[in-house]
Scaffold this motif. Structure first.
Motif, PDB file in Angstrom:
ATOM      1  N   THR A 100       8.053  21.648  95.387  1.00  0.00           N
ATOM      2  CA  THR A 100       7.793  20.408  96.140  1.00  0.00           C
ATOM      3  C   THR A 100       7.075  19.357  95.305  1.00  0.00           C
ATOM      4  O   THR A 100       6.748  18.289  95.823  1.00  0.00           O
ATOM      5  CB  THR A 100       6.954  20.735  97.375  1.00  0.00           C
ATOM      6  N   TRP A 119       9.164  18.926 106.470  1.00  0.00           N
ATOM      7  CA  TRP A 119       8.062  19.893 106.476  1.00  0.00           C
ATOM      8  C   TRP A 119       7.233  19.748 107.749  1.00  0.00           C
ATOM      9  O   TRP A 119       6.822  20.748 108.344  1.00  0.00           O
ATOM     10  CB  TRP A 119       7.180  19.692 105.249  1.00  0.00           C
ATOM     11  N   CYS A 131       3.110  24.478 106.347  1.00  0.00           N
ATOM     12  CA  CYS A 131       4.060  23.351 106.342  1.00  0.00           C
ATOM     13  C   CYS A 131       3.322  22.020 106.332  1.00  0.00           C
ATOM     14  O   CYS A 131       3.680  21.102 105.562  1.00  0.00           O
ATOM     15  CB  CYS A 131       4.977  23.435 107.553  1.00  0.00           C
ATOM     16  N   THR A 143       1.757  21.418 102.949  1.00  0.00           N
ATOM     17  CA  THR A 143       2.772  21.027 101.961  1.00  0.00           C
ATOM     18  C   THR A 143       3.152  19.564 102.133  1.00  0.00           C
ATOM     19  O   THR A 143       3.256  18.804 101.153  1.00  0.00           O
ATOM     20  CB  THR A 143       4.029  21.907 102.116  1.00  0.00           C
TER      21      THR A 143
END
Length: 1445
Positions: free
Chosen positions: A818, A1072, A1091, A1094
């Motif tokens: 990511t 996300w 999530c 992130t």
């Protein structure tokens, strides 16, 4: 005169006067006194007969005969009686009896009359054998004939006898054939006729009759002789072997007589000719043949004789075809005909036909010999010699069969020269030269002038490479011959040629002999072949050599060397068709010419005629099953035809025959690759490389290429199956193999193309980019010349920054996909792809259709870079290049169209590239793509998206429908229609997105994301939608409880497709965040928090790399931190939750106005602080939230909840003043909102905790003010009953406490949690009061668990609680039972043992239930506690059993 005589006289007179009644009266008078009176019985018979009383008349005659059998009167009467009544069987019997009586008398006339009458009757009745017997009794030698004075005419009798016998035989034949044909398993018509005919003639005596007639009348004999001859022929076939000789001799003698008498029938001539045992057609009686064909020119035998005579006179066999065909048509089973034609075929070198005809002739001769008993030994030997000779000429493989025939002939005649020579030829082919020599020497012993044997002995010396002795022998053969044979001169010339040196180079030796042989026999193909060798090798005159080979081949296509070298000359002249014609002619002449079949197969492969190639190789394999090249060729043909399994089997067989062959192993790998069996293909490619190394061959480049292709295709297959990591790994292996290949051949266009394809494949698996071998990729990039961009007129330094980054990046930097680093690494991979395509284009010369493809591929690589650069989360430094990448993309696509203007794929790509920048160009490109390929759904779908971007939703929908019509499974079209439905606000969008995901197996990213977003939105809408429920319904209390589980069910598939989306778009912040929200609904709070974290990190990186849009970043971060705080609060990470709430509140700024979300943040922060133990700060947060509820419109109902939370915090502070304030706040809340149950529950809980009966009673009184119906509406979870139960427990009223919980169960019997709550209360109360048994608690726990199992969807936590409660009560009930058992006295041991056994079973059952609790939710502590207790109980029972035992 006595009375009897008078009565008899009167009876006779009455009969004469026809007064039969009176006659009966008189006879009756006689019979009354004398019942055996002969005359009275006779007269009675006559009277009865005339009166029509047949039975009585017959009886009277028979009685009379019985009385006196010797007298004829009664018999005559009875005969007349039977004759008148036409009772033929009885008449015949009576006549036979009468005949025997007459034969005893001297009067022969009456016997003759009876015999004639019997002949007539037997004939009429069809009893021909008896009729024949009676006729024969009229011939000399019989009793009747001797008795007669007037003798019957013997000739007439014999003719009558012959006629009857002929009729008898004909009727027997017709009758038996008809009957037997109707029987099951009777056989064919021909078989039945032959069987019946043999039976008939084996017993027929017609021949004897004919012979007798001929003896009596030798003058009138022509027709009868013919009949007798035909009879002999038929009888000869029918009788047994030891009788055949006599009949055959009679037949031949008769035939000879008939020929001498100048018979006009062909039968006697044919019989003599057919029974001539001759070794050849020339051995037949020529005069007889001439006589026969002159008299009968149109018969089958005549035509065959004529053909033989014409052929002997030198006429060509081709001119005799009509005669032979007519002859065989008329006489298909004539051995003479096959003898003629088989030797004709042999003489004209048509050995296949000769073998066929000789074999058929021998079979027919064998049948004839069996039928006639004549051995035909000479003719049989002739057939077998012809068969053997033809077999030798056809193929050496038939030598064994030929040898058996020759040895069979020698067994019958050990001095047969032809057979001895044949044995020698066979041994010569078998290279058994000593045995061959012995055979030919024996021939010379029998025939010292046999030139052929001498020649063969010399040839044997040649074959043994004894050239001097061979030359001496062959020279001797030539010198001793007045007219040397061409074959001997050819052999001598060939010997000289192979002796080499002067014998070859000096034209007086080899060349002279070959030239002479060719002149003597212009058809000697071998001589011309070696002349070709001479001109090619000695004179080096290729033109003359080719002509010689051409002439030799035209003479005999079986001349192998001539055909081979001639085809080589044709191939050198680029005449593939001419070479193929040579191969086909060789094969037509000699189907065993393996070299021609092999060459023909590969030539047809070169022409692309795979089916014809298969036929050639299959014929070759029938000749030689172990020919590895043939297996290779047929496998290759199968492969080109797409018959991969057959190709695989053939290549495998090729490998077995040639295990060291890299070609076979390579092709096996190739077939596996074509079949999609990539692991097997890779394994075989590796084996090919190892074989090449073992054979000290260069590195097998095709195997490296095939392995790389297999790894690439395997990676794509892994991706489709969802194995993204394996997919990326496979792409890495592909790059490593391509690097090896490029090191060997840096100019391989296919290899550079494969580099580009493999690099672009990483677009689908960006999360696993760390598995890419960047060192290998960097090495490949370094192999690209620096002037690559310049040669194709790309901007200078276009890819420098990406290549520099490629050289520095490490796989460890890409663990987290990511990050911006991962995005830049992917850009670098795209860059290498573009360079690879450019390099391939340059090597291709930038020409032809390949150039169009390379420009298109290059465009795709730059478009992917553009697509990556325009994403929101990219740094400004990268995003500013987006326009440049798009411009390069457009230029490359236009360049591709210059090479292939009508390529719809390129037009479609151009439309996509211009989609967001130039609507007119994009629309034009899509329309052109549709024009060039009207059946492709992709341009229609892309056109629809263009219309969406330009707000033309009606046109967009039409475009998507057109795409769906063309290809109903085209997922992009369904995605587009879902977008249109979403923009129109239709509720069909979710279903359309779902269909798109299903049809594409979650490979369309837009569909995946759209489905997840819409499904989540629909779930929220359905969750918040007001529902009307029946308060008295048993399921009403479970509506809210089931909401989370139903939400989880709705979002399972969306969560999956969203995770697949993030596999390929790992830096999508919104995705996300959405995945975190969905995981919250799954109660996966830790996953949700990951999530959100992130998303926050990616957003922070994006913010650092970009300036501007600060408010947007702040808003998004505020939302993400709020979501994170909520998730952390659920995971009991209170410190983190407080921090996240504070960050979210801070991001709102000091000037933020109160709103619902802000209030929720304060409430959440208050809860987090409360659980974190920071009560003062928690109180402050709740106070702020309480104040905001008064300022925010629509939160009035939430104020009461805030008051309850505030009172909880005040109570938790522990001070007297704070607790008093908490009570006051709750009382105030109840006063303002009397129906707010949480406030009442709060007061009740405070009373219960402090044992303040007054406060608890006051709270209980507030609850009791409501009816049961009102409580069910306000408190669907029935917490009020639990409060009442706790209250009664405080008062030590256990029964009332249980009754309160039981009331809840009765009100909502389908609610599993209420049964479990009752079971838990019972377990606790039993332990403290002993009011009831644990079995009751177990029953309630079981009922609750059963209800849970019946639900369609249930939370894991609920299921675990149900199993755990049941297991616990089972253990408690068993313990209770064991306490009672321990108190038993004076109990038998058997009963105690049974109790222990039952207890052990119950404990084991409890352990199983406890294990199910742990399996349902392994993270729940309570489940493992129950498991531990159950295991402990099992161990205790086992130890107790050991002690008892």
């Amino acid at each position: 005169m006595s009375t009897v005589k008078i009565n008899l006289k009167n009876a006779k007179e009455a009969i004469v006067s026809k007064n039969y009644d009176d006659a009966l009266k008189w006879t009756q008078k006689v019979l009354s006194s004398d019942s055996e009176n002969y005359m009275a019985l006779v007269f009675s018979g006559v009277a009865y007969q005339n009166l029509g009383q047949a039975v009585k008349g017959e009886e009277s005659f028979k009685r009379a005969i019985f009385v006196n059998p010797e007298l004829p009167l009664a018999r005559d009467g009875l005969i007349n009686f039977y004759d008148k009544l036409k009772m033929w069987p009885q008449l015949i019997l009576s006549l036979e009896d009468m005949l025997q009586i007459h034969l005893k008398t001297p009067d022969g006339k009456k016997a003759l009359s009876a015999t004639e009458k019997l002949i007539e009757l037997y004939t009429n009745e069809g009893q021909m054998d008896k009729a024949i017997g009676k006729i024969q009794s009229l011939l000399p030698g019989s009793t009747l004939y001797e008795l007669l004075d007037d003798k019957p005419n013997q000739m007439d009798t014999l003719r009558t006898l012959a006629s009857v016998q002929e009729r008898t035989d004909d009727e027997f034949y017709d009758r038996e054939v008809r009957l037997r044909r109707g029987r099951l398993g009777g056989g064919t018509q021909e078989q039945v006729q032959r069987t019946v005919k043999n039976e008939l003639y084996s017993k027929s005596e017609l021949g004897s009759t004919y012979e007798s007639i001929l003896e009596l009348n030798p003058e009138d004999k022509k027709d009868l002789q013919l009949k007798l001859l035909q009879f002999y022929i038929n009888k000869m076939e029918a009788i047994v072997l030891d009788q055949k000789l006599v009949i055959r001799e009679k037949a031949l003698a008769l035939a000879s007589t008939m020929i001498l008498d100048n018979s006009t029938s062909p039968l006697p001539y044919e019989l003599i000719l057919k029974f001539t045992d001759a070794a050849s057609p020339s051995d037949y009686d020529a005069d007889l043949q001439e006589q026969y064909i002159a008299k009968f020119p149109t018969t089958g035998l005549s035509k065959l004789i004529q053909a033989q005579l014409h052929f002997t006179n030198g006429e060509a066999r081709g001119d005799l075809v009509e005669l032979l065909e007519d002859g065989f048509k008329l006489e298909p089973n004539l051995a003479y005909g096959y003898l003629v034609i088989c030797w004709m075929d042999h003489a004209t070198q048509d050995y296949d036909a000769g073998l066929e005809h000789a074999t058929a002739g021998r079979d027919i001769l064998q049948q004839l010999a069996t039928a006639t008993g004549f051995p035909f030994s000479k003719m049989r030997t002739s057939f077998e010699l012809c068969m053997a000779s033809c077999q030798l000429k056809i193929s050496p493989k038939l030598a064994g069969s030929a040898l058996a025939l020759y040895e069979g002939v020698l067994k019958a005649d050990k001095n047969n020269i032809e057979a001895l020579q044949g044995v020698g030829f066979v041994r010569l082919l078998e290279q058994k030269y000593e045995e061959a020599t012995l055979s030919f020497e024996r021939v010379l012993h029998l025939d010292t002038d046999n030139v052929s044997a001498r020649s063969e002995l010399g040839w044997i010396c040649y074959l043994q490479q004894e050239y001097e002795q061979a030359e001496e022998r062959l020279r001797g053969v030539v010198e001793m011959s007045d007219e040397p044979r061409a074959v001997d001169l050819y052999r001598l010339g060939r010997i000289y040629y192979d002796m080499g040196g002067e014998y070859r180079d000096n034209s007086d030796y080899s060349h002279a002999q070959l030239i002479t042989a060719a002149k003597l026999d212009p058809h000697c193909a071998g001589a011309f072949t070696y002349l070709g060798h001479y001109y090619r090798e000695v004179v080096q005159d290729e033109a003359r050599a080719e002509k010689c080979y051409q002439h030799a081949f035209s003479l005999d296509p079986r001349e192998g060397d001539a055909g081979r070298f001639l085809s080589d000359y044709l191939l050198n002249a680029d005449s593939l068709e001419g070479a193929i014609d040579v191969y086909e002619r060789v094969i037509a002449a000699d189907g065993k010419a393996n070299w021609a079949l092999n060459r023909l197969g590969f030539a047809e492969l070169m022409r692309g005629n795979n089916v014809e190639a298969m036929g050639a190789f299959q014929k070759l394999l029938r000749n030689d099953i172990k020919d590895s090249l043939a297996w290779e060729g047929v496998a290759e043909a199968y492969q080109h035809e797409g018959r991969y399994m057959a190709a695989l089997k053939a290549f495998t067989r090729n490998q077995e025959l040639a295990p060291e062959s890299t070609v076979a192993e390579y092709h096996i790998a190739r077939v596996h690759q074509r079949l999609g069996m990539y692991p097997e293909a890779i394994e075989h490619y590796q084996s090919t490389l190892k074989l090449a190394e073992q054979n000290q061959e260069p590195m097998h480049i095709p195997s490296l290429m095939g392995m790389a292709e297999s790894y690439l295709e395997q990676g794509k297959e892994f991706f489709v199956s969802g194995y993204y990591g394996r997919s990326a790994e496979s792409y890495g292996h592909a790059l490593e193999r391509i690097h090896q290949l490029l090191e060997l051949d840096a100019h391989s266009i296919s290899a550079w193309k494969l580099v580009g394809d493999t690099c672009l494949a990483y677009r689908a698996v960006p999360r696993y980019l760390r598995l890419c071998p960047f060192n290998t990729l960097s090495a490949i990039a370094d192999m690209v010349p620096e002037d690559t961009n310049a040669l194709l007129h790309f901007p200078t330094g276009l890819d420098d920054s990406q290549l520099e980054f490629l050289r520095s990046v490490q796989a460890s930097d890409l663990v987290d996909a990511t990050t911006e680093t991962s995005s830049r690494a992917l850009d670098a991979v795209y860059t290498v792809a573009g360079l690879a395509y450019k390099r391939a284009n340059i090597l291709n010369g930038n020409e032809g259709h390949l150039a169009a493809h390379f420009w298109y591929d290059t465009a795709i690589s730059y478009y992917y870079r553009y697509e990556s650069a325009v994403r929101k989360n990219r740094e400004e430094g990268v995003a500013r290049y987006a326009g440049q990448w798009l411009g390069v993309t457009m230029r490359c696509l236009k360049a591709s169209l210059q090479f292939e203007e009508e390529n719809p794929i390129v037009w479609n790509a151009l439309g996509v590239a211009a989609l967001s920048t130039n609507a007119k160009i994009s629309q034009h490109a899509f329309i052109k793509a549709i024009e060039y390929d009207s059946k492709d759904a992709a341009p229609w779908s892309n056109l629809g998206f263009l219309y969406i971007l330009n707000s033309e939703l009606d046109l967009a929908l039409k475009a998507f429908i057109n795409a769906q019509t063309l290809d109903p499974s085209f997922a992009q079209a369904w995605t587009g229609q879902a977008c249109v439905a979403g923009l129109w606000g239709s509720n069909e969008s979710t279903a359309l997105y779902a269909h798109a995901c299903e049809s594409s197996t979650a490979s369309i990213l837009e569909a995946n994301y759209g489905y997840a977003v819409n499904a989540f939105t629909d779930m929220l809408a359905s969750f918040h939608k007001p529902t009307t429920t029946n308060p008295t319904s048993s399921s009403s209390s479970g509506n809210k409880r089931s909401s989370s589980s139903s939400a989880a069910t709705l979002l399972v598939t969306p969560a999956f497709v969203l995770s697949k989306y993030l596999e390929q778009r790992p830096r999508d912040i919104a995705a996300w965040n959405l995945l975190g929200l969905i995981r919250e609904r799954f109660m996966q709070q830790e996953g949700a928090a990951e999530c959100f974290l992130t998303a926050i990190r990616i957003l922070s990186e994006e913010e650092e790399g970009n300036s501007g849009a600060e408010n947007d970043y702040r808003r998004r971060k505020m939302m993400l931190h709020h979501n994170l705080a909520r998730a952390l609060l659920s995971t009991q990470d209170y410190t983190g939750a407080v921090e996240a709430y504070e960050v979210s509140l801070d991001l709102e700024g000091p000037d933020a106005t109160p709103n619902t979300i802000r209030t929720c943040k304060h409430l959440g922060a208050g809860l987090a602080l409360y659980y974190a133990g920071e009560l003062e700060r928690s109180l402050a947060m709740f106070e702020v939230a309480l104040a905001e509820t008064e300022q925010v419109e629509g939160m009035e109902k939430s104020r009461d909840d805030v008051v309850v939370l505030l009172s909880q915090v005040l109570w938790a502070l522990g001070g007297v003043e704070q607790r008093a304030v908490a009570k006051d706040e709750l009382f105030r809340c109840i006063a303002q909102s009397p129906t707010h149950l949480p406030a009442i529950f709060g007061l009740g809980a405070m009373g219960l905790v402090q044992d303040d009966e007054t406060l608890a009673t006051a709270a209980l009184q507030e609850i009791l003010k409501f009816s049961r119906q009102e409580l069910s509406e306000m408190d669907p979870e029935l917490r009020s009953d639990r409060m009442m139960s706790q209250y009664y427990s405080l008062l030590s009223e256990s029964k009332l406490a249980i009754a309160a919980l039981s009331k809840s169960v009765r009100q909502a019997p389908a609610e599993a949690s209420l049964w479990r709550r009752l079971s838990e209360h019972l377990s606790t109360s039993i332990a403290s009061t002993g009011a009831a048994g644990y079995s009751v608690a177990q029953a309630n726990a079981q009922a609750g668990l059963d209800l849970l199992k019946q639900q369609e969807s249930v939370e894991a936590r609920e299921l675990t609680a149900g199993y755990a409660q049941l297991a616990g009560t089972m253990l408690l009930a068993d313990a209770e039972r064991q306490q009672k058992v321990a108190g038993w006295k004076n109990v038998k041991k058997d009963k105690l043992d049974e109790e222990r056994r039952l207890s052990a079973e119950k404990v084991r059952e409890a352990l199983v239930v406890a294990q199910r609790a742990a399996m349902a939710a392994p993270w729940e502590r309570r489940a493992w506690q129950v498991v531990g207790a159950a295991v402990e109980a099992v161990v205790r029972r086992a130890e107790a059993d050991v002690l008892v035992g």
